[in-house]
Design a protein around this motif. Structure first.
Motif, PDB file in Angstrom:
ATOM      1  N   GLU A 267      94.821 -18.202 -78.697  1.00  0.00           N
ATOM      2  CA  GLU A 267      94.956 -18.253 -80.156  1.00  0.00           C
ATOM      3  C   GLU A 267      93.622 -18.597 -80.815  1.00  0.00           C
ATOM      4  OE1 GLU A 267      97.970 -20.287 -83.437  1.00  0.00           O
ATOM      5  OE2 GLU A 267      98.131 -20.777 -81.307  1.00  0.00           O
ATOM      6  N   ASN A 268      93.348 -17.930 -81.933  1.00  0.00           N
ATOM      7  CA  ASN A 268      92.123 -18.113 -82.728  1.00  0.00           C
ATOM      8  C   ASN A 268      90.887 -17.522 -82.054  1.00  0.00           C
ATOM      9  OD1 ASN A 268      93.538 -19.532 -84.755  1.00  0.00           O
ATOM     10  ND2 ASN A 268      93.346 -21.436 -83.580  1.00  0.00           N
ATOM     11  N   THR A 269      91.063 -16.770 -80.946  1.00  0.00           N
ATOM     12  CA  THR A 269      89.943 -16.058 -80.329  1.00  0.00           C
ATOM     13  C   THR A 269      89.942 -14.625 -80.841  1.00  0.00           C
ATOM     14  OG1 THR A 269      90.112 -17.386 -78.310  1.00  0.00           O
ATOM     15  CG2 THR A 269      88.898 -15.309 -78.154  1.00  0.00           C
ATOM     16  N   PRO A 270      88.887 -14.178 -81.512  1.00  0.00           N
ATOM     17  CA  PRO A 270      88.880 -12.818 -82.063  1.00  0.00           C
ATOM     18  C   PRO A 270      88.798 -11.766 -80.969  1.00  0.00           C
ATOM     19  CG  PRO A 270      86.752 -13.869 -82.397  1.00  0.00           C
ATOM     20  CD  PRO A 270      87.666 -14.919 -81.837  1.00  0.00           C
TER      21      PRO A 270
END
Length: 349
Positions: A267-270
Motif C-alpha cells: 500500500e502507498n507504493t506507486p
C-alpha cells in the motif's frame, strides 16, 4: 410484413463449415444478435433488427473459409463483435494476419485491439499493452517474439517479470533464489511451451537463446538484438520500470504488459506501469495499446467476471470500501455473539 434478408451460398463443404455442426454457428449468431435464421440447403433467411449485421458476418466468414481459414465456434463470436464495430478492420484483416505458426495452430489476432497491438509491435521499438487478464497481451507478444527470432530479426528472446508476492512470502518457499522465483515465471514458460515443441523450447532455453528471468536480474545489462517482454509490469516500482526501459540496446524491441487493476505492491507504493502512462505519452516510437473485457479470449464467463469487478470498483470509489466495512460489521457481530455465549456459560450453575 416481416422484413428478411436472403443469402444464397454455393453448395459444398464450405457452407457446412460456415453453418457449423448441427447449425451451431448459425445458432451463435441468432443468440448474439437476437435474430432468427432459417436455412435450407445453402440458402439462408435472416429476420430481425440486426439482420444486416448477421448478413455481413456470414458473408465475411464465408470469404475466410474460401481462403482456407479453419473456422471454430469461438471465431464466430469474435467475428460478430468485429463486424458490429466501427468498420476499421474486416474479418480478413484480423483473422488472416498470421503472427506465428505454432506446433498445433496458427496464432492470429482475434479482436480489433489485438490487431492494433500486433501492428504496434511491428512498427514501434517500445509497446505498452494495458488491460485485463485474458486479453492476449503476453501470449501475442510471445508469438511476435518467436516470429522475429524465426525470421532472424533478433538473436535472442528475454522474458521477465517482477517477483512480487501476491499475498505470499518469497522467503518461505523452498530452494535457492532461482527456485524461489521460478513459480512467478511459470506463466511465461507455459506460453512458450504452448507454441514450441518441448525439445525445441528446452534446447533454446539451455543455450540461453530464450532467457526467462526475474526483473531484478536485468540490472546493469544492455540488451541488444533482443526481443524483450516485461510481463505483470503493474507490479514494478517506478525505479524498476526506469531501470528496465534503459536496458534497451540497438536492434531490440520491448513489449511491456500489465493490468493496472491487479497491483500487488505494498500500500502507498506507486506502480511504474501507472506512472509511465503520464511520463512516456507522446514520445515517438513508444506506443500504448489499451484492452477491454471485449478482448478477453478465455472462457466467455471471464468477460462477465471482469465486468462485475469493474462495477464493484466503481461502487467502491463512490461509497468508500463498502465490502471491507461490511466485513468489519459481520466480524463485530460475530464477536458480540461469541461474547454473549461466554457470559451465558459463566452464569450457569
Amino acid at each position: 410484413m416481416v422484413e428478411r434478408i436472403t443469402l444464397n451460398f454455393p453448395e459444398g463443404e464450405k457452407v457446412r463449415m460456415l453453418f457449423g455442426p448441427r447449425n451451431e454457428h448459425l445458432k451463435i449468431i441468432e443468440r448474439q444478435l437476437n435474430v432468427r435464421i432459417h436455412s435450407k440447403g445453402s440458402e439462408v433467411h435472416i429476420e430481425g433488427e440486426n439482420r444486416e449485421i448477421a448478413q455481413r458476418t456470414l458473408e465475411q466468414l464465408y470469404l475466410l473459409l474460401s481462403k482456407g481459414y479453419f473456422l471454430a465456434s469461438t471465431d464466430v463470436e469474435y467475428a460478430i463483435k468485429i463486424v458490429s464495430g466501427d468498420g476499421t478492420y474486416t474479418l480478413e484483416d484480423i483473422f488472416l494476419d498470421t503472427v506465428f505458426v505454432a506446433k498445433r495452430k496458427v496464432i492470429t489476432p482475434k479482436t480489433p485491439n489485438q490487431k492494433a497491438y500486433v501492428e504496434a509491435i511491428r512498427n514501434n521499438p517500445v509497446v505498452i499493452g494495458i488491460g485485463p487478464a485474458g486479453t492476449g497481451k503476453t501470449y501475442l507478444a510471445m508469438a511476435m517474439a518467436l516470429d522475429y527470432f524465426t525470421k532472424k530479426e533478433v538473436t535472442r528472446i528475454i522474458l521477465t517479470r517482477p517477483a512480487v508476492e501476491a499475498g505470499e512470502k518469497l522467503g518461505f518457499l523452498p530452494g535457492d533464489i532461482q527456485e524461489k522465483v521460478n513459480p512467478y515465471l511459470r506463466p511465461l514458460y507455459d506460453a512458450l511451451y504452448d507454441m514450441l515443441d518441448f525439445e525445441q523450447a528446452t534446447r533454446l532455453l539451455e543455450r540461453n537463446i530464450i532467457e526467462v528471468a526475474p526483473l531484478a536480474f536485468m540490472r546493469g545489462r544492455t540488451l541488444s538484438d533482443a526481443f524483450i517482454i516485461l510481463d505483470e509490469a503493474q507490479n514494478t516500482k517506478p525505479e524498476q520500470m526506469k531501470m528496465f526501459l534503459t536496458r534497451m540496446g540497438f536492434g531490440s524491441k520491448m513489449v511491456i504488459t500489465g493490468d493496472i487493476t491487479q497491483i500487488d505492491l505494498p500500500e502507498n507504493t506507486p506502480s511504474g506501469l501507472v506512472e509511465i502512462q503520464y511520463i512516456l505519452q507522446g514520445i515517438e516510437g513508444i506506443k500504448f495499446v489499451y484492452f477491454t473485457e471485449q478482448d478477453v479470449v478465455r472462457h466467455p464467463i471471464v468477460q462477465e467476471i471482469i465486468k462485475a469487478y469493474e462495477k464493484a470498483e466503481k461502487r467502491r470509489g463512490e461509497n468508500g470500501n463498502c465490502y471491507i466495512q461490511r466485513e468489519k460489521e459481520i466480524r463485530k457481530s460475530e464477536k458480540s455473539s461469541r461474547m454473549g455465549s461466554e457470559d451465558i456459560e459463566t452464569i450457569r450453575p
